[in-house]
Design a protein around this motif. Structure first.
Motif, mmCIF file in Angstrom:
data_model
loop_
_atom_site.group_PDB
_atom_site.id
_atom_site.type_symbol
_atom_site.label_atom_id
_atom_site.label_comp_id
_atom_site.label_asym_id
_atom_site.label_seq_id
_atom_site.Cartn_x
_atom_site.Cartn_y
_atom_site.Cartn_z
ATOM 1 N N LYS A 23 45.149 40.595 49.102
ATOM 2 C CA LYS A 23 45.631 39.257 49.422
ATOM 3 C C LYS A 23 44.502 38.251 49.530
ATOM 4 C CE LYS A 23 49.630 41.099 51.936
ATOM 5 N NZ LYS A 23 50.354 41.129 53.233
ATOM 6 N N GLU A 24 43.301 38.704 49.879
ATOM 7 C CA GLU A 24 42.172 37.794 50.039
ATOM 8 C C GLU A 24 41.440 37.514 48.738
ATOM 9 O OE1 GLU A 24 41.396 36.243 52.783
ATOM 10 O OE2 GLU A 24 42.927 37.217 54.021
ATOM 11 N N LEU A 25 41.843 38.171 47.645
ATOM 12 C CA LEU A 25 41.168 37.985 46.370
ATOM 13 C C LEU A 25 41.664 36.717 45.683
ATOM 14 C CD1 LEU A 25 41.283 41.655 45.023
ATOM 15 C CD2 LEU A 25 39.505 40.568 46.387
ATOM 16 N N LYS A 26 40.745 36.005 45.065
ATOM 17 C CA LYS A 26 41.081 34.821 44.295
ATOM 18 C C LYS A 26 41.080 35.208 42.819
ATOM 19 C CE LYS A 26 40.955 32.275 48.044
ATOM 20 N NZ LYS A 26 40.447 33.307 48.979
ATOM 21 N N MET A 27 42.272 35.461 42.271
ATOM 22 C CA MET A 27 42.421 35.919 40.891
ATOM 23 C C MET A 27 42.423 34.720 39.959
ATOM 24 S SD MET A 27 42.821 39.169 41.661
ATOM 25 C CE MET A 27 43.457 39.950 40.213
ATOM 26 N N LEU A 28 41.516 34.747 38.956
ATOM 27 C CA LEU A 28 41.367 33.647 38.018
ATOM 28 C C LEU A 28 41.401 34.186 36.592
ATOM 29 C CD1 LEU A 28 38.475 31.791 39.867
ATOM 30 C CD2 LEU A 28 40.896 31.155 39.893
ATOM 31 N N CYS A 29 41.679 33.300 35.657
ATOM 32 C CA CYS A 29 41.775 33.700 34.258
ATOM 33 C C CYS A 29 41.326 32.532 33.388
ATOM 34 C CB CYS A 29 43.214 34.091 33.923
ATOM 35 S SG CYS A 29 43.411 34.815 32.293
ATOM 36 N N ALA A 30 40.460 32.805 32.411
ATOM 37 C CA ALA A 30 39.917 31.772 31.527
ATOM 38 C C ALA A 30 40.629 31.798 30.178
ATOM 39 C CB ALA A 30 38.417 31.972 31.346
ATOM 40 N N GLU A 31 40.368 30.755 29.401
ATOM 41 C CA GLU A 31 41.007 30.643 28.096
ATOM 42 C C GLU A 31 40.401 31.598 27.076
ATOM 43 O OE1 GLU A 31 43.548 28.967 27.134
ATOM 44 O OE2 GLU A 31 43.923 27.487 28.710
ATOM 45 N N ASP A 32 39.058 31.779 27.117
ATOM 46 C CA ASP A 32 38.383 32.633 26.144
ATOM 47 C C ASP A 32 37.185 33.287 26.830
ATOM 48 O OD1 ASP A 32 36.652 30.492 26.376
ATOM 49 O OD2 ASP A 32 37.135 29.666 24.412
ATOM 50 N N GLU A 33 36.483 34.133 26.057
ATOM 51 C CA GLU A 33 35.363 34.876 26.618
ATOM 52 C C GLU A 33 34.186 33.954 26.924
ATOM 53 O OE1 GLU A 33 33.153 37.654 28.268
ATOM 54 O OE2 GLU A 33 35.211 38.032 27.593
#
Length: 558
Positions: free
Chosen positions: A341-351
């Motif tokens: 729950k304390e993790l900040k999950m992020l995702c980018a468009e490309d490498e």
């Protein structure tokens, strides 16, 4: 003894008027017999006899001062009290001696005290468990090695120790990886981080991996490849292009700091959905805008700070978290061990954008410390580390060219002659290996090539996805490569190469000419007798490849 003389002492002549104090703190009173003295009674009467002893000594001193040795009726009384005073002094000396030294040690001084004292002996002294810690490190093949390290040992020192123990080549690319299998996270430890301190913040299921990472300091060599101009805020504000040195100098400078900006997907807390937000990475932390791309302070919301957090790569894949892309990463607080729950999950468009965010996070958090760690290998060339591995160049420098064509061997002093002799020997070895391959092969299209299977860049029958994973784990730098068996064609091989943070595959096909088998990457235009010759050629020449082969993707067994 008194003044060198032994005075007679008669136990039977003792009377209650002449008590004697004779006791020892470590010895109990002996059993009472006819010939023994009651020591307990003498101790009790000691105080009453002290005044008479002092008065008798005064009388003796008076007689001696008058120059007369006078035998009076107090002669026997004085004799007994002198004995008592002597025994009292003797008992006091014995008591002080027993208090100063244990009864088990001899009275004479020990000329070798360190042999009897384990604390002061370098051989007998026990290991201080409070100063040393046990750390287990795992390799790519699943094997582990246990090392005992002090509390102030850094990740670089542990890697140097493992390189030395495993007899592998030290190219300053080895690193320790903090791996969390349950959370599906991992990150490479910085060289200056204390391993024991990092281990204390890890959960019981987490572990350290020993792996290469060629991209650890690659941004110092090619910063523009890691920081696109559209993601650096002040690059857009400037009219012309900026030099690489100025870009890195602003990152390392504590007073001025570039700002990284761009869109990122953030997983909403407690939900499986992702929300696309415009974010800003500064030295004070990671912020997202609540109103489009606005930078106004009232529209910025702090997502995570940099001081007490670390950035991790998510290795579980996009399906587990329902991520919109494959380029996930995570910001994990240092105090959190296994709470998702304390993790900040992020995702980018490309490498490229993911690499930019993660690299900027490291630079903004550590700053000049990373640059100092990057310069340490150059400084270590003059000062060898205690854990320096026997690298190949050292052994080659100790070799000399020899000629054994005659009856006796001779040293070849001429460098031109030595080089020609080496080329001739290499050609002879290649011809011999080709003849052995042809004779030992059941058919021309199935040559027996054991040489390439012993190379660090050959990984046998691994899947395409596993090759991708290994390239990503060891840093997506230009020229990182490996060779493997082809899955579609059992007679062919595949070269997996990384270029511009993209992984490409090139098939190596066998071809037959005049009954001999060759291997080629360009449909027979350039042919090689074996894979070793092919790799050596493309390490020196780009050919049809987008770049030269620079870094072999290796896996060491601890």
């Amino acid at each position: 003894p008194l003044n060198g003389y032994l005075l007679p002492f008669d136990c039977h002549s003792l009377t209650p008027s002449t008590p004697l104090h004779l006791s020892h703190p470590f010895c109990p009173p002996p059993a009472s017999t006819d010939d023994d003295v009651d020591l307990e009674q003498l101790v009790n009467e000691m105080n009453s006899s002290m005044e008479s002893v002092y008065s008798t000594q005064a009388d003796t001193a008076l007689l001696l001062n008058n120059g007369h040795v006078h035998a009076t009726h107090n002669h026997q009384h004085l004799h007994h009290h002198v004995h008592a005073a002597v025994c009292v002094s003797l008992c006091r000396c014995l008591q002080e001696e027993h208090q100063l030294r244990p009864a088990s040690l001899p009275a004479i001084p020990n000329p070798f005290p360190e042999l009897c004292s384990p604390a002061g002996s370098p051989v007998l002294s026990p290991i201080q468990s409070s100063d040393n810690h046990i750390v287990k490190v795992w390799s790519e093949d699943g094997a582990g090695k246990v090392v005992e390290i002090p509390a102030d040992m850094t990740a670089r020192d542990v890697c140097q120790l493992l390189v030395y123990k495993s007899h592998c080549l030290d190219d300053n690319a080895w690193t320790l990886v903090e791996h969390h299998p349950i959370l599906g996270l991992e990150r490479c430890l910085e060289d200056h981080e204390l391993v024991v301190q990092v281990q204390a913040s890890m959960s019981s299921d987490s572990k350290f991996l020993f792996r290469k990472n060629y991209a650890k300091y690659e941004f110092f060599r090619n910063p523009l490849n890691f920081f696109p101009e559209q993601m650096v805020a002040w690059c857009q504000e400037s009219d012309g292009s900026i030099p690489q040195s100025q870009l890195l100098q602003n990152f390392l400078n504590s007073s001025s700091c570039p700002e990284i900006q761009g869109y990122l997907y953030m997983k909403e807390p407690g939900r499986k959905s992702w929300k696309k937000l415009y974010m800003f990475l500064r030295r004070s932390g990671l912020y997202y805008s609540t109103k489009g791309t606005s930078k106004e302070p009232r529209h910025l919301q702090l997502l995570s700070d940099l001081e007490d957090s670390n950035i991790f790569t998510i290795i579980t894949g996009r399906k587990l978290h329902n991520a919109p892309t494959d380029y996930q990463f995570c910001i994990k607080p240092s105090k959190v061990r296994s709470d998702c729950k304390e993790l900040k999950m992020l995702c980018a468009e490309d490498e490229q954008s993911r690499t930019c965010w993660m690299t900027a996070f490291r630079l903004l958090k550590y700053g000049i410390v990373l640059y100092q760690s990057y310069n340490i290998p150059q400084q270590r060339k003059s000062n060898l580390s205690p854990f320096s591995a026997p690298v190949r160049s050292v052994s080659e420098n100790s070799l000399v060219a020899m000629d054994f064509s005659g009856r006796t061997g001779r040293v070849i002093d001429n460098p031109v002659e030595a080089q020609s002799a080496a080329l001739e020997e290499g050609q002879t070895w290649r011809k011999r290996s080709q003849r052995m391959n042809v004779l030992g092969s059941p058919s021309p299209l199935h040559p027996f090539l054991p040489q390439h299977r012993t190379q660090v860049w050959f990984h046998g029958r691994i899947m395409r996805e596993e090759a991708h994973k290994m390239i990503i784990q060891q840093g997506q730098v230009d020229g990182l490569f490996l060779l493997r068996d082809s899955q579609s064609n059992p007679k062919a091989f595949v070269l997996t190469l990384c270029h511009h943070q993209k992984i490409k595959h090139f098939q190596i096909l066998p071809c037959e000419e005049d009954g001999q088998v060759f291997f080629s990457l360009d449909d027979g235009a350039t042919k090689f007798t074996d894979l070793i010759h092919l790799v050596e050629f493309y390490q020196l020449n780009r050919g049809v490849l987008p770049c030269k082969l620079k870094h072999p993707c290796t896996a060491v067994a601890l």
